[in-house]
Motif scaffolding. Structure first.
Motif, short mmCIF file in Angstrom:
data_model
loop_
_atom_site.label_atom_id
_atom_site.label_comp_id
_atom_site.label_asym_id
_atom_site.label_seq_id
_atom_site.Cartn_x
_atom_site.Cartn_y
_atom_site.Cartn_z
N ALA A 169 2.55 11.65 -26.93
CA ALA A 169 3.89 11.32 -26.44
C ALA A 169 3.92 11.31 -24.92
N LEU A 170 3.26 12.31 -24.29
CA LEU A 170 3.21 12.34 -22.83
C LEU A 170 2.44 11.15 -22.28
N ALA A 171 1.32 10.80 -22.96
CA ALA A 171 0.53 9.65 -22.50
C ALA A 171 1.34 8.36 -22.62
N ALA A 172 2.05 8.23 -23.74
CA ALA A 172 2.87 7.03 -23.92
C ALA A 172 3.97 6.98 -22.87
N GLY A 173 4.59 8.15 -22.59
CA GLY A 173 5.61 8.18 -21.55
C GLY A 173 5.06 7.86 -20.18
N GLY A 174 3.84 8.40 -19.90
CA GLY A 174 3.19 8.11 -18.62
C GLY A 174 2.83 6.65 -18.48
N ALA A 175 2.35 6.06 -19.59
CA ALA A 175 2.00 4.64 -19.55
C ALA A 175 3.23 3.78 -19.31
N LEU A 176 4.33 4.14 -19.96
CA LEU A 176 5.57 3.38 -19.76
C LEU A 176 6.07 3.54 -18.33
N ALA A 177 6.00 4.78 -17.80
CA ALA A 177 6.43 5.00 -16.42
C ALA A 177 5.55 4.23 -15.45
N THR A 178 4.23 4.22 -15.71
CA THR A 178 3.32 3.48 -14.84
C THR A 178 3.61 1.99 -14.86
N TRP A 179 3.86 1.46 -16.05
CA TRP A 179 4.21 0.04 -16.16
C TRP A 179 5.47 -0.26 -15.37
N PHE A 180 6.47 0.59 -15.50
CA PHE A 180 7.75 0.37 -14.81
C PHE A 180 7.55 0.48 -13.29
N ILE A 181 6.83 1.50 -12.84
CA ILE A 181 6.60 1.69 -11.40
C ILE A 181 5.83 0.49 -10.84
N THR A 182 4.81 0.02 -11.57
CA THR A 182 4.02 -1.12 -11.10
C THR A 182 4.89 -2.35 -10.95
N ARG A 183 5.74 -2.62 -11.95
CA ARG A 183 6.61 -3.79 -11.87
C ARG A 183 7.58 -3.66 -10.69
N GLN A 184 8.14 -2.47 -10.49
CA GLN A 184 9.08 -2.26 -9.40
C GLN A 184 8.41 -2.41 -8.04
N VAL A 185 7.22 -1.86 -7.91
CA VAL A 185 6.48 -1.94 -6.65
C VAL A 185 6.14 -3.39 -6.33
N GLU A 186 5.66 -4.13 -7.30
CA GLU A 186 5.28 -5.52 -7.05
C GLU A 186 6.49 -6.39 -6.75
N ALA A 187 7.62 -6.05 -7.35
CA ALA A 187 8.84 -6.81 -7.04
C ALA A 187 9.33 -6.51 -5.63
N ARG A 188 9.18 -5.26 -5.20
CA ARG A 188 9.66 -4.88 -3.87
C ARG A 188 8.74 -5.38 -2.77
N TYR A 189 7.44 -5.48 -3.08
CA TYR A 189 6.46 -5.87 -2.06
C TYR A 189 5.66 -7.08 -2.54
N PRO A 190 6.29 -8.24 -2.64
CA PRO A 190 5.58 -9.44 -3.09
C PRO A 190 4.60 -9.91 -2.01
N PRO A 191 3.72 -10.86 -2.34
CA PRO A 191 2.80 -11.39 -1.34
C PRO A 191 3.55 -11.87 -0.10
N ALA A 192 3.03 -11.49 1.08
CA ALA A 192 3.70 -11.83 2.32
C ALA A 192 2.90 -12.81 3.17
N GLY A 193 1.71 -13.17 2.73
CA GLY A 193 0.88 -14.09 3.48
C GLY A 193 0.35 -15.18 2.59
N ARG A 194 -0.88 -15.57 2.83
CA ARG A 194 -1.48 -16.60 1.98
C ARG A 194 -2.76 -16.06 1.36
N THR A 195 -3.26 -16.77 0.35
CA THR A 195 -4.51 -16.40 -0.28
C THR A 195 -5.60 -17.39 0.10
N VAL A 196 -6.81 -16.88 0.22
CA VAL A 196 -7.96 -17.69 0.59
C VAL A 196 -8.98 -17.62 -0.54
N PRO A 197 -9.36 -18.75 -1.12
CA PRO A 197 -10.35 -18.69 -2.20
C PRO A 197 -11.74 -18.34 -1.67
N VAL A 198 -12.41 -17.44 -2.37
CA VAL A 198 -13.79 -17.09 -2.09
C VAL A 198 -14.52 -17.05 -3.42
#
Length: 345
Positions: free
Chosen positions: A29-58
């Motif tokens: 239950a704790l692992a499932a809760g942690g996984a859900l919290a991690t998923w939510f935090i990741t989505r929130q972080v990526e929404a708050r800090y989207p790409p700000a520059g450009r990408t270069v293929p390598v």
């Protein structure tokens, strides 16, 4: 006949089984809760800090880069490439002094190192080596049509900037190393990732930890961690948000950070004897009370090893000197570019 009393051994086994089952259910239950919290935090972080520059293929993927100052093909005072340290991304040096350099007429490029910010972790765990990261950054600069540049590396990326000067000298016209990690240090590795990852069970536990508890705990302690890195200087009020520090909490980035830290000691043991081969103007700037990367272990011997290197030791300054001694950092970068121009005349 009524059943006799339950044997004591069976009763103990039944109770123990129920207890262990309860523990297992709680852990799941704790692992499932942690996984859900991690998923939510990741989505929130990526929404708050989207790409700000450009990408270069390598080869194998792409690197993300922030740009400021005169664009490609426009007159400038030169190109400066910024390389961030551990637990960070390209916005860290760009916020600290990159935009100021751009305002002074320099073309400034700040890369997210492989696996950080919005750059892919090209080559997987092998990307922990500065050799691999230097190759990818050199390839990105070639794709961008960028000629020789001044490289500014902070902390972990002191090693990376030195690798670029050694392995890709055609890309490097000067070095400015800020609180750089350059030599094997007393105490060996940092995070213990290498020891754990040698065993299947260890790899499994690390995989689970980065996807369940690392992000929630990291988010709770992020300000205190940042304050410790700035010590003895105060943490700027807007640093964590402005430098997009929470991006490091995402599971893949968190794991990449551990890999980079653990691989550095062994890498430096092999690279450090090569420093006398560096043949470009080089300045090392360090604080005399840096608690993270000790100046006497790294900056001082580097200044002796590189021919003509300049060492600037700042009294009363810690590890985050690009924020706390910005004027000095900018002036030393400008001085290195001036030495390049004088050498070219």
């Amino acid at each position: 006949m009524p059943p006799g009393p339950e044997p004591r051994s069976r009763r103990i086994l039944r109770v123990l089984t129920a207890f262990l089952g309860g523990i297992a259910a709680l852990v799941l239950a704790l692992a499932a809760g942690g996984a859900l919290a991690t998923w939510f935090i990741t989505r929130q972080v990526e929404a708050r800090y989207p790409p700000a520059g450009r990408t270069v293929p390598v080869t194998g993927g792409h690197l993300a880069v922030l740009e400021a100052g005169p664009g490609e093909g426009r007159p400038s005072r030169g190109t400066v490439v910024l390389l961030h340290g551990a637990s960070a991304n390209g916005m860290d040096p760009m916020q600290a002094f990159g935009r100021r350099l751009a305002g002074d007429g320099f073309r400034v490029l700040a890369f997210d190192r492989p696996g950080f910010g919005w750059s892919e972790r090209i080559a997987g765990p092998a990307a922990a080596s500065p050799t691999v990261q230097a190759r990818l950054i050199a390839e990105a600069l070639e794709a961008m049509g960028v000629g020789p540049a001044t490289f500014v590396g902070h902390s972990w990326s002191g090693a990376l900037a030195a690798t670029l000067a050694l392995d890709h000298p055609d890309r490097v016209s000067g070095l400015v190393l800020l609180a750089p990690a350059l030599y094997p240090w007393p105490g060996g590795t940092v995070s213990g990732y290498a020891g754990w990852s040698r065993f299947p069970l260890g790899r499994a536990l690390l995989w689970i930890a980065t996807r369940t508890i690392a992000a929630p705990l990291g988010l709770t302690w992020l300000d205190r961690f940042a304050a410790a890195v700035f010590r003895p200087d105060p943490l700027p009020a807007d640093y964590v948000d402005a430098a997009r520090v929470p991006l490091v909490l995402r599971p893949a980035t968190f794991a990449a950070n551990l890999q980079d830290l653990d691989g550095l000691y062994g890498f430096l043991a092999g690279q450090s004897p090569r420093y006398p081969e560096i043949a470009v103007p080089t300045t090392i700037v360090a604080g005399d009370i840096d608690p993270i990367v000790r100046t006497e272990v790294h900056a001082v011997p580097m200044a002796r090893a590189v021919p003509g290197a300049r060492l600037v030791v700042l009294p009363g300054i810690g590890h985050m000197l690009h924020y706390t001694a910005t004027d000095t950092v900018v002036s030393e970068i400008e001085a290195v570019t001036a030495r390049q121009r004088a050498g070219a005349d």
